[in-house]
Design a protein around this motif. Structure first.
Motif, mmCIF file in Angstrom:
data_model
loop_
_atom_site.group_PDB
_atom_site.id
_atom_site.type_symbol
_atom_site.label_atom_id
_atom_site.label_comp_id
_atom_site.label_asym_id
_atom_site.label_seq_id
_atom_site.Cartn_x
_atom_site.Cartn_y
_atom_site.Cartn_z
ATOM 1 N N ARG A 23 38.801 55.280 12.447
ATOM 2 C CA ARG A 23 39.420 54.921 13.315
ATOM 3 C C ARG A 23 40.828 54.287 13.800
ATOM 4 N NH1 ARG A 23 37.284 51.070 16.263
ATOM 5 N NH2 ARG A 23 35.788 50.603 14.900
ATOM 6 N N ASN A 24 41.298 53.406 13.417
ATOM 7 C CA ASN A 24 43.095 53.142 13.730
ATOM 8 C C ASN A 24 43.308 53.503 11.963
ATOM 9 O OD1 ASN A 24 40.637 50.397 14.388
ATOM 10 N ND2 ASN A 24 42.165 51.345 15.409
ATOM 11 N N GLY A 25 43.323 53.290 11.212
ATOM 12 C CA GLY A 25 43.807 54.085 9.781
ATOM 13 C C GLY A 25 44.180 52.890 8.588
ATOM 14 N N LEU A 26 44.489 52.662 7.648
ATOM 15 C CA LEU A 26 44.473 51.894 7.126
ATOM 16 C C LEU A 26 45.918 50.907 7.192
ATOM 17 C CD1 LEU A 26 44.883 50.456 4.268
ATOM 18 C CD2 LEU A 26 45.952 51.856 3.132
ATOM 19 N N ASN A 109 42.477 62.029 8.130
ATOM 20 C CA ASN A 109 43.524 61.082 8.129
ATOM 21 C C ASN A 109 44.620 59.962 7.308
ATOM 22 O OD1 ASN A 109 42.027 60.934 10.706
ATOM 23 N ND2 ASN A 109 40.733 59.096 10.341
ATOM 24 N N THR A 110 43.379 60.422 6.150
ATOM 25 C CA THR A 110 44.717 59.554 4.661
ATOM 26 C C THR A 110 45.056 60.084 4.178
ATOM 27 O OG1 THR A 110 42.471 58.207 4.493
ATOM 28 C CG2 THR A 110 43.913 58.643 2.825
ATOM 29 N N ALA A 111 44.865 61.824 4.478
ATOM 30 C CA ALA A 111 46.855 62.375 4.242
ATOM 31 C C ALA A 111 47.188 62.012 4.577
ATOM 32 C CB ALA A 111 45.490 64.289 4.053
ATOM 33 N N MET A 112 47.333 62.159 6.141
ATOM 34 C CA MET A 112 48.531 62.186 6.476
ATOM 35 C C MET A 112 49.208 60.918 6.838
ATOM 36 S SD MET A 112 49.809 64.674 8.384
ATOM 37 C CE MET A 112 50.910 63.556 9.631
ATOM 38 N N GLU A 113 47.921 59.511 6.362
ATOM 39 C CA GLU A 113 49.207 58.944 6.465
ATOM 40 C C GLU A 113 49.610 57.886 5.216
ATOM 41 O OE1 GLU A 113 45.974 55.383 7.653
ATOM 42 O OE2 GLU A 113 47.844 53.727 8.119
ATOM 43 N N ALA A 114 49.015 58.705 4.433
ATOM 44 C CA ALA A 114 49.897 57.947 2.775
ATOM 45 C C ALA A 114 51.088 58.634 2.615
ATOM 46 C CB ALA A 114 48.399 58.248 1.759
ATOM 47 N N ASP A 115 51.525 57.529 1.945
ATOM 48 C CA ASP A 115 52.839 58.171 1.740
ATOM 49 C C ASP A 115 52.717 59.136 0.449
ATOM 50 O OD1 ASP A 115 55.695 58.479 0.149
ATOM 51 O OD2 ASP A 115 56.039 56.190 1.300
ATOM 52 N N PRO A 116 53.085 60.500 0.576
ATOM 53 C CA PRO A 116 52.943 60.561 -0.758
ATOM 54 C C PRO A 116 54.247 60.652 -1.688
ATOM 55 C CG PRO A 116 53.923 62.335 1.083
ATOM 56 C CD PRO A 116 54.285 60.680 1.356
ATOM 57 N N ARG A 117 54.351 59.738 -1.842
ATOM 58 C CA ARG A 117 54.525 59.287 -3.217
ATOM 59 C C ARG A 117 53.902 57.574 -3.526
ATOM 60 N NH1 ARG A 117 60.445 57.806 -0.563
ATOM 61 N NH2 ARG A 117 58.517 57.211 1.044
ATOM 62 N N ASN B 109 52.577 65.137 13.111
ATOM 63 C CA ASN B 109 52.530 62.984 12.337
ATOM 64 C C ASN B 109 52.183 62.887 14.663
ATOM 65 O OD1 ASN B 109 53.801 64.480 10.229
ATOM 66 N ND2 ASN B 109 55.436 63.152 10.870
ATOM 67 N N THR B 110 52.621 63.061 14.909
ATOM 68 C CA THR B 110 52.254 62.798 16.267
ATOM 69 C C THR B 110 51.028 62.435 17.320
ATOM 70 O OG1 THR B 110 54.558 62.623 17.523
ATOM 71 C CG2 THR B 110 53.391 62.141 18.702
ATOM 72 N N ALA B 111 50.639 64.276 17.103
ATOM 73 C CA ALA B 111 49.094 64.844 17.577
ATOM 74 C C ALA B 111 48.441 63.621 16.064
ATOM 75 C CB ALA B 111 48.768 66.285 17.227
ATOM 76 N N MET B 112 48.568 63.659 15.103
ATOM 77 C CA MET B 112 47.176 62.644 14.290
ATOM 78 C C MET B 112 47.825 61.544 14.713
ATOM 79 S SD MET B 112 45.041 63.916 12.522
ATOM 80 C CE MET B 112 44.982 62.753 11.211
ATOM 81 N N GLU B 113 48.795 60.526 15.091
ATOM 82 C CA GLU B 113 48.503 59.236 15.234
ATOM 83 C C GLU B 113 48.738 58.846 16.373
ATOM 84 O OE1 GLU B 113 52.766 57.765 14.522
ATOM 85 O OE2 GLU B 113 52.292 55.231 14.333
ATOM 86 N N ALA B 114 48.729 59.633 17.484
ATOM 87 C CA ALA B 114 48.783 59.221 18.426
ATOM 88 C C ALA B 114 47.279 58.852 19.350
ATOM 89 C CB ALA B 114 48.978 60.518 19.704
ATOM 90 N N ASP B 115 46.250 58.055 20.106
ATOM 91 C CA ASP B 115 44.995 57.411 20.106
ATOM 92 C C ASP B 115 44.981 58.458 21.423
ATOM 93 O OD1 ASP B 115 43.455 56.717 22.144
ATOM 94 O OD2 ASP B 115 43.618 54.688 21.138
ATOM 95 N N PRO B 116 43.473 59.561 21.195
ATOM 96 C CA PRO B 116 43.584 61.273 22.473
ATOM 97 C C PRO B 116 43.580 60.151 23.561
ATOM 98 C CG PRO B 116 42.217 60.648 20.207
ATOM 99 C CD PRO B 116 43.047 59.785 20.017
ATOM 100 N N ARG B 117 43.580 58.855 24.023
ATOM 101 C CA ARG B 117 43.289 58.247 25.107
ATOM 102 C C ARG B 117 44.728 58.254 25.748
ATOM 103 N NH1 ARG B 117 38.767 54.482 22.672
ATOM 104 N NH2 ARG B 117 40.838 54.303 21.038
ATOM 105 N N ASP B 118 45.798 58.096 25.101
ATOM 106 C CA ASP B 118 47.002 57.466 25.142
ATOM 107 C C ASP B 118 47.336 59.200 25.877
ATOM 108 O OD1 ASP B 118 49.808 58.462 25.496
ATOM 109 O OD2 ASP B 118 49.864 56.726 24.043
ATOM 110 N N ALA B 119 46.869 59.602 27.412
ATOM 111 C CA ALA B 119 47.510 61.001 28.095
ATOM 112 C C ALA B 119 48.939 60.921 27.810
ATOM 113 C CB ALA B 119 47.019 60.180 29.792
ATOM 114 N N GLU B 120 49.561 60.206 27.957
ATOM 115 C CA GLU B 120 51.118 60.791 28.054
ATOM 116 C C GLU B 120 51.201 61.478 26.572
ATOM 117 O OE1 GLU B 120 54.378 57.717 27.639
ATOM 118 O OE2 GLU B 120 55.626 58.607 28.396
#
Lengths: 205, 205
Positions: A23-26, A109-117, B109-120
């Motif tokens: 839900r929250n990421g690393l 989620n991890t693929a997006m969040e992790a730094d490629p390095r 990036n924003t699509a992945m990071e943003a909480d879906p409940r974040d309406a804006e």
DNA sequence: TCAGTTCTATAGCGCTCGCTCAAAAACCGG
DNA sequence: CCGGTTTTTGAGCGAGCGCTATAGAACTGA
């Protein structure tokens, strides 16, 4: 010597960690969040796993094994090729829409969040994605042997498309968690598997 | 009254913010990181934009306008339908591989990071993705009118597939930034646009 | 020139973060 | 029961976070 045994079930607390990380990421899942959801105190967590990152790696490994590999194996058992592919996407979509929470696939989620390095996490993600791709390759190879898919379909490329699409679904499901939209997104890709005559059904605006 | 004018170029600092946010995300890009890269001090940033989130929204809007819309328009000008679609993916892949840094598309990036409940943020992302989808729809519609794509291809579904694939590429490019892999991922989807005889070239292991 | 307004800069507030220390508690083998 | 080992616990460290109070610097209109 055995001394005092741990007071928690390692599998259960790892499942709770998987949930919290999903839900929250690393980065955003705090030690305090994790400890709360896992039902143990902070220092116990450190005593058992060393650091947050190590806990994450263990949780990711368990997710890959208990959630992904088990699902792929069950689908291959239940569906003759190439039906497991469509079933895989159908199940993935249902999973993504299950529950009000924004869980998402831990691997995506991890693929997006992790730094490629970050060599360690990148290698883990690549490995897991490779396993999923091999599932597609196995399915497509079997289907071709039975002439159930077009003979000129490149299996390697198609399996990569499916992996890419899987990742895309993970992102899209966060921005727009609507079943009809996700299904429409997958439909044209699955149409590639249909033998002629090409009947790509229209559907859904 | 006019009083003291700002000592920085608003477009340039916004571009720096886009860069910083693209590499680190909304949550991980700290005010100090941003201020440093933007070449201004923290309080000036707050005086100009109010809060970090507002700065992010402004940066995202500028990115969507200057990077995405401009690119789509240029492609439509340069390529007759449906060639702009393949060109779009080719350019997206090149962009994703440009530079050693892990920039990534700010919208993905924003699509992945943003909480879906974040309406804006969800609404902003949905809107931007919708614009990209419409680019595909326009291209496919024109191509169909000229009989340059299979007549039974569902334009709405295909455009959604392309959006999903675009998101997937954004994820995949982070985990495995390899040109051949990304191109192979896109190839079968573009094959959907080819009119019979179906010549899907094999390629790349 | 100088009052009025806006921007910039130093310092720092309160908070949460990942993580750790010291002591108490629980369990084992003998 | 008891020495030895491990786990649990409450408290808290230093660092970084988003953000701001305040004072000085820069510019405008008169």
């Amino acid at each position: 010597m055995m001394a005092r045994p741990k007071s928690f079930d390692e599998d259960k607390v790892l499942d709770a960690a998987i949930d919290c990380f999903s839900r929250n990421g690393l980065k955003s899942a705090s030690i305090r969040d994790l400890a709360d959801e896992m039902g143990i105190a902070g220092p116990s967590l450190y005593n058992a796993y060393g650091c947050k990152r190590a806990l994450f790696v263990k949780a990711l490994a368990r997710y890959a094994d208990a959630a992904v590999r088990a699902k792929l194996a069950a689908l291959e058992r239940a569906h003759p090729a190439p039906g497991a592919i469509a079933a895989f996407f159908a199940e993935t979509i249902s999973d993504a829409l299950a529950g009000p929470e924004a869980r998402g696939c831990m691997i995506v989620n991890t693929a997006m969040e992790a730094d490629p390095r970050d060599a360690e996490l990148s290698a883990l993600v690549s490995g897991y994605l490779g396993e999923i791709q091999e599932f597609f390759v196995r399915n497509l190879t079997a289907a071709r042997a039975a002439s159930l898919i077009p003979g000129d379909l490149d299996i390697e490329d198609a399996s990569r498309l499916f992996v890419g699409l899987l990742l895309g679904l993970g992102v899209l499901a966060r921005a727009r968690p609507e079943r009809a939209l996700l299904e429409a997104t997958v439909r044209p890709a699955l149409a590639l598997l249909e033998t002629a005559p090409r009947s790509r059904r229209r559907g859904l605006s």
